[in-house]
Design a protein around this motif. Structure first.
Motif, PDB file in Angstrom:
ATOM      1  N   ILE A  39       0.850  -1.188   0.000  1.00 43.78           N
ATOM      2  CA  ILE A  39       0.000   0.000   0.000  1.00 43.78           C
ATOM      3  C   ILE A  39       0.887   1.240   0.000  1.00 43.78           C
ATOM      4  N   ALA A  40       0.539   2.194  -0.830  1.00 37.26           N
ATOM      5  CA  ALA A  40       1.215   3.497  -0.829  1.00 37.26           C
ATOM      6  C   ALA A  40       0.240   4.544  -0.311  1.00 37.26           C
ATOM      7  N   VAL A  41       0.735   5.431   0.538  1.00 42.92           N
ATOM      8  CA  VAL A  41      -0.064   6.529   1.081  1.00 42.92           C
ATOM      9  C   VAL A  41       0.574   7.836   0.634  1.00 42.92           C
ATOM     10  N   LEU A  42      -0.216   8.712   0.047  1.00 44.37           N
ATOM     11  CA  LEU A  42       0.290   9.985  -0.461  1.00 44.37           C
ATOM     12  C   LEU A  42      -0.032  11.099   0.519  1.00 44.37           C
ATOM     13  N   GLY A  43       1.004  11.741   1.054  1.00 43.86           N
ATOM     14  CA  GLY A  43       0.813  12.834   1.999  1.00 43.86           C
ATOM     15  C   GLY A  43       1.096  12.389   3.416  1.00 43.86           C
ATOM     16  N   ALA A  44       2.087  12.996   4.064  1.00 47.53           N
ATOM     17  CA  ALA A  44       2.499  12.588   5.412  1.00 47.53           C
ATOM     18  C   ALA A  44       1.893  13.470   6.486  1.00 47.53           C
ATOM     19  N   GLY A  45       0.711  13.986   6.231  1.00 48.15           N
ATOM     20  CA  GLY A  45       0.061  14.866   7.188  1.00 48.15           C
ATOM     21  C   GLY A  45      -0.685  14.122   8.277  1.00 48.15           C
ATOM     22  N   THR A  46      -1.630  14.800   8.883  1.00 49.68           N
ATOM     23  CA  THR A  46      -2.359  14.261  10.028  1.00 49.68           C
ATOM     24  C   THR A  46      -2.978  12.908   9.723  1.00 49.68           C
ATOM     25  N   MET A  47      -3.654  12.790   8.587  1.00 52.04           N
ATOM     26  CA  MET A  47      -4.288  11.526   8.242  1.00 52.04           C
ATOM     27  C   MET A  47      -3.318  10.558   7.581  1.00 52.04           C
ATOM     28  N   GLY A  48      -2.448  11.072   6.719  1.00 47.30           N
ATOM     29  CA  GLY A  48      -1.563  10.187   5.970  1.00 47.30           C
ATOM     30  C   GLY A  48      -0.692   9.325   6.855  1.00 47.30           C
ATOM     31  N   HIS A  49      -0.070   9.922   7.867  1.00 48.03           N
ATOM     32  CA  HIS A  49       0.813   9.129   8.726  1.00 48.03           C
ATOM     33  C   HIS A  49       0.014   8.089   9.501  1.00 48.03           C
ATOM     34  N   GLY A  50      -1.205   8.459   9.913  1.00 47.02           N
ATOM     35  CA  GLY A  50      -2.026   7.521  10.676  1.00 47.02           C
ATOM     36  C   GLY A  50      -2.486   6.342   9.837  1.00 47.02           C
ATOM     37  N   ILE A  51      -2.874   6.604   8.586  1.00 50.53           N
ATOM     38  CA  ILE A  51      -3.282   5.530   7.679  1.00 50.53           C
ATOM     39  C   ILE A  51      -2.110   4.599   7.416  1.00 50.53           C
ATOM     40  N   ALA A  52      -0.921   5.182   7.196  1.00 52.34           N
ATOM     41  CA  ALA A  52       0.266   4.360   6.952  1.00 52.34           C
ATOM     42  C   ALA A  52       0.584   3.492   8.164  1.00 52.34           C
ATOM     43  N   GLN A  53       0.424   4.040   9.352  1.00 52.07           N
ATOM     44  CA  GLN A  53       0.666   3.251  10.565  1.00 52.07           C
ATOM     45  C   GLN A  53      -0.275   2.064  10.635  1.00 52.07           C
ATOM     46  N   VAL A  54      -1.552   2.288  10.349  1.00 54.91           N
ATOM     47  CA  VAL A  54      -2.541   1.212  10.374  1.00 54.91           C
ATOM     48  C   VAL A  54      -2.195   0.141   9.347  1.00 54.91           C
ATOM     49  N   ALA A  55      -1.814   0.572   8.140  1.00 55.10           N
ATOM     50  CA  ALA A  55      -1.489  -0.383   7.083  1.00 55.10           C
ATOM     51  C   ALA A  55      -0.275  -1.227   7.445  1.00 55.10           C
ATOM     52  N   ALA A  56       0.777  -0.586   7.952  1.00 54.45           N
ATOM     53  CA  ALA A  56       1.990  -1.319   8.322  1.00 54.45           C
ATOM     54  C   ALA A  56       1.727  -2.284   9.471  1.00 54.45           C
ATOM     55  N   ALA A  57       0.950  -1.843  10.455  1.00 55.19           N
ATOM     56  CA  ALA A  57       0.631  -2.699  11.591  1.00 55.19           C
ATOM     57  C   ALA A  57      -0.193  -3.905  11.174  1.00 55.19           C
ATOM     58  N   ALA A  58      -0.947  -3.772  10.068  1.00 61.12           N
ATOM     59  CA  ALA A  58      -1.767  -4.882   9.570  1.00 61.12           C
ATOM     60  C   ALA A  58      -0.972  -5.840   8.688  1.00 61.12           C
ATOM     61  N   GLY A  59       0.306  -5.557   8.468  1.00 61.07           N
ATOM     62  CA  GLY A  59       1.150  -6.472   7.715  1.00 61.07           C
ATOM     63  C   GLY A  59       1.358  -6.128   6.265  1.00 61.07           C
TER      64      GLY A  59
END
Length: 318
Positions: A39-59
């Motif tokens: 998964i790629a997430v575009l934008g490291a802002g308030t939502m972007g970093h949180g979505i990336a964290q969720v994705a990485a934690a899910a494997g």
């Protein structure tokens, strides 16, 4: 939209993240179209970093893209802090933290982020043209089978899909702030979204541990359309001197069992984001309930955007 792409400029407001994802094979036997592994997430802002964290934690192998290296640094630091807090609260094991960090990386090179991604989630500012431009740039580097997902909280997914080279593989994946705490995900179907795209996103949401609601493409969807009305009315009450911000929020929190009052929540979301949503809903739906009060416009002009600027309806430590 311009036929020749311009350099993509995805800038964060605030961000967070951590370390390096190098492959992960639990679902590698399934095709990327059926169940993406990257998964790629575009934008490291308030939502972007949180979505990336969720994705990485899910494997999922997870790439966070932003043109601003400082935003990516902040993202790494904040995700590392989030994971450490979860360990301290007994909600995460050190092994799970290590796994999440292993699956995560950041980059300022768009091709590196999206070239192997099965799903690309944009979390750029709530401006339709920016979101269209982000997907236009991705199309030059992404697989033709990649799904383009938008984290928009109000804009038309159907219109966004029409601007891409893959309208049947465009969908809304609306996460809620902070995504690593709030499990809700609003799935928004464009008129063009295929059943396969919907099924894939549902499977990804399941792996992320999301509670999903499915809505048709309509301005504000379900959550923003309801939430913004409450928030704007709370602002009008404050403007009219009905009660203080603290008392308005306390009344809603205790009287209606909301975990956070509408003004505190607006500070968390960002006053600028609320204003953009309100203006969009007012232009699309009409109705005074969507008309932004002057107090909101004044505060945004003054740079009082909520938590991310350390001042909104409340003051915050830096």
């Amino acid at each position: 939209m311009a036929s020749s792409p311009r350099p993509l400029s995805v800038r964060a407001g605030r961000g967070h993240l951590a370390a390096s994802p190098r492959g992960w094979g639990i679902i590698a036997s399934m095709s990327d179209l059926t169940h993406p592994t990257t998964i790629a997430v575009l934008g490291a802002g308030t939502m972007g970093h949180g979505i990336a964290q969720v994705a990485a934690a899910a494997g999922f192998t997870t790439w966070l893209f932003d043109v601003d290296p400082d935003a990516l640094t902040r993202a790494r630091e904040r995700i590392a802090k989030n994971l450490q807090v979860a360990i301290e609260k007994g909600k995460l094991t050190p092994e799970a933290e290590e796994q999440a960090l292993h699956h995560f990386d950041t980059t300022s090179v768009l091709a590196e982020a999206v070239s192997h991604a099965g799903i690309i989630i944009e979390a750029v500012p709530e401006i339709a043209e920016l979101k269209e431009e982000a997907f236009l740039q991705c199309a030059s580097h992404a697989s033709t089978s990649a799904i383009f997902a938008s984290n928009t909280s109000s804009l038309s997914i159907t219109a966004l899909a029409a601007s891409t080279d893959r309208p049947d593989r465009v969908i809304g994946m609306h996460f809620f702030n902070p995504p690593y705490i709030i499990p809700l995900m609003e799935i928004v179907k464009a008129e063009q979204t295929s059943p396969q795209t919907l099924a894939t996103v549902r499977a990804v949401g399941e792996q992320m541990g999301r509670t999903m609601v499915e809505v048709a493409d309509s301005p504000g969807f379900a959550t923003s359309r309801l939430g913004v009305v409450l928030a704007l009315e709370a602002m009008r009450m404050l403007e009219q001197g009905v009660a203080s911000a603290e008392d308005i929020d306390t009344a809603i929190e205790l009287g209606y069992r909301h975990p956070m009052g509408p003004l505190k929540l607006t500070d968390l979301i960002g006053l600028d984001v609320r204003l953009n949503i309100a203006d969009y809903l007012y232009s699309e739906l009409g109705g005074d309930q969507y008309k932004a009060p002057q107090v909101l416009r004044r505060m945004v002009r003054a740079g009082k955007l909520g938590r991310k600027s350390n001042e909104g309806f409340y003051r915050y430590d830096g």
